[in-house]
Design a protein around this motif. Structure first.
Motif, PDB file in Angstrom:
ATOM      1  N   ASP A  24       0.619   8.323   2.844  1.00  0.00           N
ATOM      2  CA  ASP A  24       0.208   6.960   2.488  1.00  0.00           C
ATOM      3  C   ASP A  24      -1.022   6.528   3.281  1.00  0.00           C
ATOM      4  OD1 ASP A  24       2.463   7.153   0.960  1.00  0.00           O
ATOM      5  OD2 ASP A  24       3.251   5.184   1.490  1.00  0.00           O
ATOM      6  N   GLN A  25      -1.127   7.020   4.525  1.00  0.00           N
ATOM      7  CA  GLN A  25      -2.326   6.667   5.295  1.00  0.00           C
ATOM      8  C   GLN A  25      -3.563   7.310   4.686  1.00  0.00           C
ATOM      9  OE1 GLN A  25      -1.772   6.702   9.741  1.00  0.00           O
ATOM     10  NE2 GLN A  25       0.328   7.051   9.106  1.00  0.00           N
ATOM     11  N   SER A  54       0.833  -1.203   0.000  1.00  0.00           N
ATOM     12  CA  SER A  54       0.000   0.000   0.000  1.00  0.00           C
ATOM     13  C   SER A  54       0.868   1.252   0.000  1.00  0.00           C
ATOM     14  CB  SER A  54      -0.952  -0.001   1.207  1.00  0.00           C
ATOM     15  OG  SER A  54      -1.862   1.073   1.082  1.00  0.00           O
ATOM     16  N   GLY A  55       1.765   1.340  -0.978  1.00  0.00           N
ATOM     17  CA  GLY A  55       2.465   2.604  -1.247  1.00  0.00           C
ATOM     18  C   GLY A  55       1.615   3.405  -2.213  1.00  0.00           C
ATOM     19  N   GLU A  66      -6.780   5.338   3.323  1.00  0.00           N
ATOM     20  CA  GLU A  66      -8.149   5.675   3.764  1.00  0.00           C
ATOM     21  C   GLU A  66      -9.070   5.857   2.556  1.00  0.00           C
ATOM     22  OE1 GLU A  66      -6.615   8.009   7.640  1.00  0.00           O
ATOM     23  OE2 GLU A  66      -7.831   9.178   6.256  1.00  0.00           O
ATOM     24  N   LYS A  67      -8.557   6.486   1.510  1.00  0.00           N
ATOM     25  CA  LYS A  67      -9.374   6.685   0.294  1.00  0.00           C
ATOM     26  C   LYS A  67      -9.755   5.318  -0.286  1.00  0.00           C
ATOM     27  CE  LYS A  67     -10.327  10.163  -1.212  1.00  0.00           C
ATOM     28  NZ  LYS A  67     -11.452  11.041  -0.771  1.00  0.00           N
ATOM     29  N   ASN A  82       2.862  -2.157   9.578  1.00  0.00           N
ATOM     30  CA  ASN A  82       1.731  -2.185  10.515  1.00  0.00           C
ATOM     31  C   ASN A  82       0.629  -1.236  10.090  1.00  0.00           C
ATOM     32  OD1 ASN A  82       2.748  -4.183  12.085  1.00  0.00           O
ATOM     33  ND2 ASN A  82       3.844  -2.774  13.438  1.00  0.00           N
ATOM     34  N   TYR A  83       0.995  -0.255   9.274  1.00  0.00           N
ATOM     35  CA  TYR A  83       0.001   0.630   8.651  1.00  0.00           C
ATOM     36  C   TYR A  83       0.616   1.124   7.344  1.00  0.00           C
ATOM     37  CZ  TYR A  83       3.028   4.067  10.931  1.00  0.00           C
ATOM     38  OH  TYR A  83       4.121   4.775  11.342  1.00  0.00           O
ATOM     39  N   ALA A  84      -0.237   1.613   6.447  1.00  0.00           N
ATOM     40  CA  ALA A  84       0.277   2.102   5.166  1.00  0.00           C
ATOM     41  C   ALA A  84       1.247   3.252   5.434  1.00  0.00           C
ATOM     42  CB  ALA A  84      -0.879   2.584   4.300  1.00  0.00           C
TER      43      ALA A  84
END
Ligand code: FAD
Length: 433
Positions: free
Chosen positions: A111-112, A13-14, A116-117, A38-40
């Motif tokens: 990236d987060q 998820s880059g 989210e999008k 652990n998260y984007a």
């Protein structure tokens, strides 16, 4: 349309992966994103600034929504030797023109926001687990991924794993990039109040500057330094070739280059009193067009840096706009193939067609010779910064001794490099750029 768990699985998820997930989910497809961080954004790094054109195509209102740092309205390029620095400073309203504008970003929040999008559009996310392998049917077609204990199937898998192409090598048979095609980037983020940043970079409130350095930033080795203004911090770092980093005979390790760069008289005053809040390292693909591998397979597509899509032109660094555009095109081609009921390589060929018709492959092809020119251009990183220092000293130092005409002061300095060599180098660079 199929018995697979998902229509599309996206690995990573880059910029490329999140955009692919957003576009596919927005088209009504069931999408799973598997991200090892652990998260984007947890593991992602850029210089950096994103040229906005490809983002705008996917998110027309991104300026209002995305966590952008500053609109870059000042471009600076510096040639430095160990004690001197000569900077070109450019600003113009065209740099801020919608569609041609660019913004500094920090990848954690950026990236987060992208993730989210994608989630808002309906994509599901699994974070904190790496895809170890792509699974295939008996014909060799990719039918999903293995992540930890789980096997999850999909009609199309979009691999957007970034620069470290382990899956593409292991499961798709793509060649490991050569060391000469890879570089290593290290970066630190320094906090400063917004007003101090604006004063030190001479930019209006809310606007920002991008600055690239050639010469002593990498101790005369191929590569360069960079500095980008964020809202309340400065991203500063350098990129050196893997061969420089791995060369045991190289007396200055890359981390020491960064220390020296920060202490250079042209850099130290800019970060004076600033608190370093982040330190990161990441690889960058720099082989350009000649390192783009196969990116369409039976049941799978490869997007972003996993497909070698990055360009370091010395005056422009581009990877994120390629990643966003390729992620979008991969998703569009996957949706088209799903709707047509053919997710074989032939059914997914719309991705290659789109890529070849777009700026992504066209720009990489246009500048295909540049990585080689830069790799061989030792003088640009060593001799020419010294020449620039001597030329500008000849212009600006006034010590009361009778002066000769400028041409008589400058020509001997230029001739030391060899006029023919200088002309040949300039011609070679201009032809490749
Ligand atoms: C020092 C430096 C400076 C740069 N400066 C700029 C700049 O100023 N402007 C610009 O446009 N570009 C710049 N770039 C390049 C830019 O950062 C990249 O081109 C861009 O991030 C590529 O996006 P991507 O989505 O392909 O890969 P990434 O953003 O790297 O994302 C890949 C994702 O895949 C995940 N992943 C990897 N393997 C797996 C796996 N097996 N399973 C699950 N998840 C996995 C990763 O955790 C990551 O989230 C710079 C790069 C560096 C290193």
């Amino acid at each position: 349309m199929s018995e697979a768990d998902f229509d599309i699985i996206v690995v990573g998820s880059g910029c490329a992966g999140a955009v692919a997930a957003y576009v596919a989910a927005s088209a009504g497809k069931s999408v799973l994103v598997v991200e090892r961080g652990n998260y984007a954004g947890a593991k992602n790094m850029t210089g950096g600034r994103i040229y906005s054109h490809s983002l705008k195509e996917v998110f027309p209102n991104f300026e209002e929504e995305a966590p952008l740092e500053r609109k870059i309205t000042h471009e600076r390029m510096a040639v430095m030797d160990p004690a001197s620095s000569m900077t070109i400073d450019f600003t113009s309203p065209e740099l801020a023109r919608e569609g041609a504008d660019s913004y500094s970003v920090l990848r954690g929040p950026f990236d987060q926001w992208l993730a989210e999008k994608a989630e808002e559009a309906g994509a599901e996310y699994i974070c904190g687990i790496a895809v170890e392998e792509l699974i295939k049917d008996e014909s060799g077609k990719v039918i999903g991924v293995r992540a930890g204990e789980d096997e999850i199937t999909a009609s199309v898998t979009i691999v957007a794993e970034g620069v470290n192409t382990l899956l593409c090598e292991r499961s798709l048979g793509n060649a490991r990039p050569k060391a000469s095609q890879m570089a290593v980037g290290i970066k630190e983020v320094f906090e400063l109040p917004a007003g101090v940043i604006e004063d030190r970079f001479l930019v209006p409130e809310g606007e920002g500057a991008a600055m690239l350095f050639v010469g002593d930033a990498t101790h005369g080795k191929v590569g360069g330094g960079f500095m980008y203004t964020n809202k309340e911090s400065i991203s500063l770092g350098l990129v050196a070739t893997i061969s420089t980093a791995a060369d045991g005979a190289n007396e200055t390790p890359v981390y020491q280059m960064l220390e020296d760069f920060k202490n250079h008289p042209a850099v130290a005053p800019i970060i004076r009193g600033a608190k370093m809040v982040e330190h990161s390292g990441h690889m960058v693909p720099e082989g350009g067009y000649h390192m783009v591998p196969q990116y369409v397979f039976d049941g799978a597509l490869v997007a972003g840096e996993a497909a070698g899509l990055c360009m370091n032109m010395g005056y422009q660094v581009r990877g994120m706009d390629f990643a966003v555009a390729s992620g979008r095109m991969a998703a569009e081609a996957a949706v088209e193939a799903l709707d047509a009921g053919d997710t074989s390589a032939a059914g997914l060929a719309g991705y290659k067609r789109r890529m070849e018709d777009s700026f992504v492959i066209k720009d990489l092809a246009t500048f295909a010779k540049w990585p080689h020119v830069m790799e061989e251009w030792d003088a640009m990183f060593n001799d020419y910064p010294v020449m620039v220092r001597e030329v500008f000293n000849a212009m600006f130092c006034v010590d009361g001794q009778p002066q000769q005409h400028l041409s008589k002061r400058i020509m001997p300095i230029v001739k030391k490099q060899g006029l023919f060599k200088l002309a040949r180098d300039m011609r070679g660079a201009l032809k490749a750029l």
